[in-house]
Design an enzyme around this catalytic site. Structure first.
Site, short mmCIF file in Angstrom:
data_model
loop_
_atom_site.label_atom_id
_atom_site.label_comp_id
_atom_site.label_asym_id
_atom_site.label_seq_id
_atom_site.Cartn_x
_atom_site.Cartn_y
_atom_site.Cartn_z
N ASP A 95 77.43 13.24 13.17
CA ASP A 95 78.75 12.61 12.14
C ASP A 95 79.68 13.67 12.18
OD1 ASP A 95 76.80 10.68 11.83
OD2 ASP A 95 76.12 11.19 10.18
N ASP A 97 81.84 14.88 9.94
CA ASP A 97 82.12 15.15 8.61
C ASP A 97 81.55 16.69 8.49
OD1 ASP A 97 79.59 14.98 8.22
OD2 ASP A 97 79.54 13.21 6.83
N GLU A 99 78.93 17.96 7.04
CA GLU A 99 77.71 18.16 7.12
C GLU A 99 77.49 18.11 8.60
OE1 GLU A 99 74.45 19.29 5.06
OE2 GLU A 99 76.66 18.79 4.12
N TYR A 317 80.94 4.16 10.35
CA TYR A 317 80.69 5.21 9.45
C TYR A 317 80.69 5.24 8.06
CZ TYR A 317 79.19 10.13 8.19
OH TYR A 317 78.59 11.19 7.94
N HIS A 364 88.43 9.48 8.69
CA HIS A 364 87.76 8.28 9.08
C HIS A 364 88.49 6.89 8.67
CE1 HIS A 364 84.29 11.41 8.17
NE2 HIS A 364 84.66 11.03 9.58
#
Length: 925
Positions: A95, A97, A99, A317, A364
């Site tokens: 993903d 981001d 994380e 997302y 996003h």
């Protein structure tokens, strides 16, 4: 053979993406993070004594973390390395981001690829988006990695330094956290407001008036020019504001009666345009709020469903705080609104929404249906079921509505004057009526947002009013007086807590669900319906944090840390310098975390865990839970409360356990005294046991009502302890029994348990191979987890408590004849059935296990996660749970093997030492 390796986080995502990329690509899931900072106890022996030994972080040299591959992920890492050997390119497709970037970085650091590495990012899993992402890759963003690593280190330091303080001063096993402690404080502060709130009573008058057409309602607004108080005119102490007048029952009744006979005329009529704009598309926060309000989903459950929709290509997302939509999404939303509702419902130009929350990141898109053309709910109805369909429909409606026209209408207000000549309460009354008429629904044709606020009894609603002119006379149809009470501030729900945290800028939207889940799992908050109720333990923990670590639970300070992490993510701040200031402090920011925890001598643990209720009653949070206490002052007679002799010693305080179902704001001094009286009560004597002559009493205990016999000891007997101590027979009441009506006969039956139903003949084989027949009794017993049968060491649950007395030997034998399944009395049919697992090829079913429902294909068992319900579980989710569990491997066996190896090594060492000692002794001799 595939020449390109793509690594994503989840098996479900891997399966979907593999179908879009074709045979040249191998798509594999890492199943989340593959490595992390270990706990000190899990670190290698040589590392425990070094600079990493305390936290797993070297705080003296740049706050360097020590990472290890998770034991459960070693098999996965080996598999990824094997696949990488045959690949000519590695795509890290986690993903986009912090994380996800960190997961990609850890994969890079662990796999050490020798082939080109490309960072592949996408915000939706559609064929077009995935194929574009393969062609348009980028480098790994180390600033994002630094921000995630800083947060991870920060949370480790915070938890490891502050949690032990809670263990020593409040209760063992507690935890503190940068976001969870602040979230707990928010919930506790609301409960404090409710505890301090004083209820006020007031009356209102509603009249019904007519011009000859249908009557309409109006509310009494003022008397003799002075405003009549409504609920919003009272403060938390129950006092009314100076400019308002609170009516009592007598005055309100007089006004109502006088209005019926009064002459009423229209004093003014006003009308103004009404415009209502659509809401922005969903962010993570607003999605959780609306899913809670409209679908009844908790934050964690909502995010779990959204995750499935995203991984299966239905939505974009779902972790985002942006309200932006791409140009293709704008075209899709406007096109569908035009097709479904007409051209008039779509404005000339697309709507663009600005960020409203603190620290919003615009990287996003908002959460929306996936693809360049949205699929309508009708088009996905055959593919989605239950919560997945309902959440998709909610997201589709919100997205389309965000690009629709404003709702239009008008709001009219009529003021009426009633002459109450001779009325003692007041002689001139003014009534008001307001109503809104929607003439063009606009976006409301597709969507209307829910609300967290409870309905107010005295708030005007939307209604159509008749056309009247100023000075017109009205007929009085009726007038009634009604009594009301003010309400304390509403408790937070998961939805409103998310909204509050977002307003304060605390935490990130992606962490709200896990934070709310954590404070419930830690025992700080429990749910009562949809409301979040803090426990007394939360009061004690919050008070300690507020008094001794006030900075760490300060809302602005916590929000500023999110701003700092954003600056690190943008490359505008230095990670090490920021952690240095947080942990060690500086002249500008004051003491750091290490300084705050260095001196704990002034923390009074008893005072911290004491909450005053009033009237001499306090609640204390003890080792075994909360209890109420009333301390009788020195020299006061406990029975009468009179001062008898001030030279006497202070009597022992009265104490009683608080039951779990009593919320803090519900515990009054009167209720506390009821608990104290019940605790002091020796119980209601039901009679004497004819066989023993002992009294049998019924009492209320911490775990519910029970019956017990009273043992009398002779004055000459010495107190006995341990096994020598004689204990009274005790038995819990059945759920169907009432302690106020239970009689001696029922009590004696309960005390007779366990009951021997009969015996059966069992054949055993000795060491010499000889068979022996023995008689084994079957007993019926009532245990902590309900009624059950016992035969030797074999226990079987039975359905009802009444069967303890009615079950026959034949029925018991029939139960034991059925195969045992994880402690259950009999094998139960599956809760749900699906098709064949894609890997094992075996049928997948949902079963009810000892620790809750689980999915299995006969080879791999996977417990259902929170938010997964057997009734709504999809086949895809079932396969995903099994795939994740299969990927982790048999961890239990590995652990047991390690323990066995350690024990064997320990025995071998002891044996060698004994032999060496004997040899040494022999030499000396």
């Amino acid at each position: 053979m595939a020449s390109k390796l793509v690594i994503v986080e989840s098996p479900a995502k891997a399966k979907t993406i593999a179908g879009y990329l074709g045979p040249d690509y191998a798509v594999e899931a890492s199943v989340g993070h593959i490595r992390d900072i270990p706990t000190p106890s899990e670190m290698p022996a040589d590392m425990k004594k070094g600079p990493f030994g305390r936290f797993g972080i070297n705080i003296e040299e740049g706050f360097e973390p020590f990472y290890v591959v998770d034991p459960d992920k070693k098999k996965k890492v080996t598999e990824l390395k094997r696949l990488l050997k045959d690949a000519d390119t590695l795509y890290l497709a986690t993903d986009e981001d912090r994380e996800g970037e960190a997961i990609a970085w850890h994969l890079l650091e662990t796999l050490k690829p020798k082939v080109p590495v490309k960072r592949m990012v996408f915000h939706e899993i559609t064929k077009e988006a995935i194929q574009r992402a393969v062609e348009d890759t980028r480098e790994l963003d180390l600033d994002l990695v630094n921000a995630q690593e800083s947060r991870r280190i920060l949370d480790r330091l915070y938890g490891y330094e502050v949690s032990p303080v809670l263990w020593r001063k409040v209760k063992a096993g507690l935890s503190a956290g940068r976001v969870q402690s602040v979230a707990t404080r928010i919930v506790v502060e609301r409960e404090r407001e409710r505890m301090a709130f004083k209820v006020a009573s007031y009356w209102s008058v509603e009249g019904k008036f007519s011009t000859g057409a249908a009557p309409f309602a109006a509310r009494l607004a003022s008397l003799d020019g002075r405003k009549v108080a409504t609920g919003s005119d009272f403060d938390d102490t129950g006092a009314v504001k100076k400019d308002a007048r609170a009516l009592d029952e007598r005055a309100a009744t007089q006004v109502a009666e006088a209005t019926i006979a009064a002459a009423v005329t229209v004093s003014s009529v006003s009308e103004k345009p009404y415009t209502r704009r659509p809401y922005a598309p969903f962010t993570t926060s607003t999605l959780q709020q609306e899913a809670g309000r409209k679908l009844g989903l908790g934050s964690k459950a909502a995010m779990g469903v959204a995750q499935k929709l995203y991984e299966n290509g239905y939505i974009t997302y779902m972790r985002t705080d942006s309200t932006n939509l791409s140009s293709s999404a704008l075209d899709a939303a406007r096109g569908q609104a035009r097709d479904m509702y007409g051209a008039d419902f779509v404005p000339e130009s697309p709507r663009v929404y600005g960020k409203k929350s603190k620290n919003a990141q615009e990287a996003h898109e908002a959460i929306r249906p996936a693809g360049d053309r949205f699929r309508t709910p009708a088009q996905v109805a055959g593919e989605l079921r239950g919560d997945e369909f309902r959440l998709y429909e909610l997201i589709w409606k919100r997205t389309v509505a965000s690009q629709m026209a404003d709702a239009k209408g008008s709001t009219a207000t009529i003021r009426m004057r009633a002459d109450l000549a001779g009325c003692e309460a007041g002689e001139l009354a003014e009534y008001t009526a307001s109503g809104t008429v929607i003439t063009f629904r606009g976006f409301l044709a597709a969507y209307e947002e829910g609300t967290d606020e409870p309905a107010q009894p005295d708030k005007d609603g939307e209604a159509r009013l008749p056309k009247v002119e100023e000075g017109a006379s009205l007929d009085v149809v009726d007038a009634t007086a009604s009594g009301h009470e003010t309400s304390p501030p509403a408790r937070y729900t998961e939805a409103s807590l998310v909204k509050k945290m977002e307003e304060l800028g605390i935490g990130r939207p992606s962490t709200y669900a896990s934070t709310i889940s954590t404070i419930q799992d830690r025992g700080y908050v429990r749910k009562k319906g949809t409301a979040l109720v803090p426990t007394w333990l939360a009061f004690a923990v919050t008070r300690l944090m507020e008094v001794h670590f006030s900075r760490l639970v300060d809302y602005d300070f916590t929000a500023s840390m999110e701003v700092d992490l954003d600056e690190i993510a943008a490359g505008d701040a230095d990670r090490v310098a920021w952690l240095q200031r947080f942990y060690y402090g500086d002249e500008g920011s004051g003491p750091g975390l290490s300084g705050l925890v260095s001196d704990l001598g002034d923390i009074d643990a008893r005072a911290i865990s004491t909450i005053e209720i009033g009237d001499g009653i306090v609640v204390r949070v003890g080792r075994y839970g909360p209890y109420v206490e009333e301390v009788v002052p020195k020299g006061v007679d406990p029975a009468t409360g009179e001062v008898t002799d001030e030279t006497k010693t202070t009597p022992a305080p009265k104490r009683a356990t608080i039951t779990d179902d009593v919320a803090p704001d519900e515990l009054t001094p009167a209720m506390a005294r009821e608990f104290l009286a019940a605790a002091a009560d020796d119980g209601r004597v039901l009679g004497q046991d004819p066989e023993t002559g002992r009294d049998v009493v019924v009492k209320n205990g911490r775990y519910g009502p029970y019956v017990t016999e009273v043992l009398e000891e002779s004055a000459d007997d010495k107190p006995k302890r341990g096994k020598a101590k004689v204990k009274p027979r005790t038995a819990s009441l059945f759920k169907s029994m009432d302690p106020s009506t239970v009689d001696l006969e029922q009590a004696l039956k309960l005390l007779s348990l366990p009951r021997t139903i009969g015996t059966v003949t069992e054949t055993t084989t000795g060491e010499d191979g000889a068979e022996t027949s023995v008689e084994v009794p079957i007993t019926a017993q009532n245990g902590r987890y309900g009624p059950y049968l016992k035969k030797g060491t074999d226990s079987r649950s039975i359905e009802t408590e009444e069967q303890l007395f009615t079950m026959t030997l034949e029925e018991a034998v029939a139960i034991y004849a059925q195969p045992k399944q994880r402690g259950r009395a009999a094998a139960k049919p599956p809760l749900a059935e699906f098709g064949e697992d894609p890997v094992s090829g075996k049928k997948v079913v949902v079963k009810d296990g000892r620790f809750g429902p689980y999915v299995t294909d006969g080879e791999t068992n996977a417990t259902l996660r929170r938010g997964d319900e057997p009734e709504t579980l999809t086949a895809e989710r079932a396969y995903e749970l099994i795939a994740e569990k299969r990927a982790k491997g048999p961890t239990t066996r590995k652990k047991s093997a390690k323990k066995t190896a350690k024990k064997t090594a320990k025995k071998a060492t002891k044996s060698t030492a004994k032999k060496a000692t004997k040899k040494a002794a022999a030499k000396k001799a």
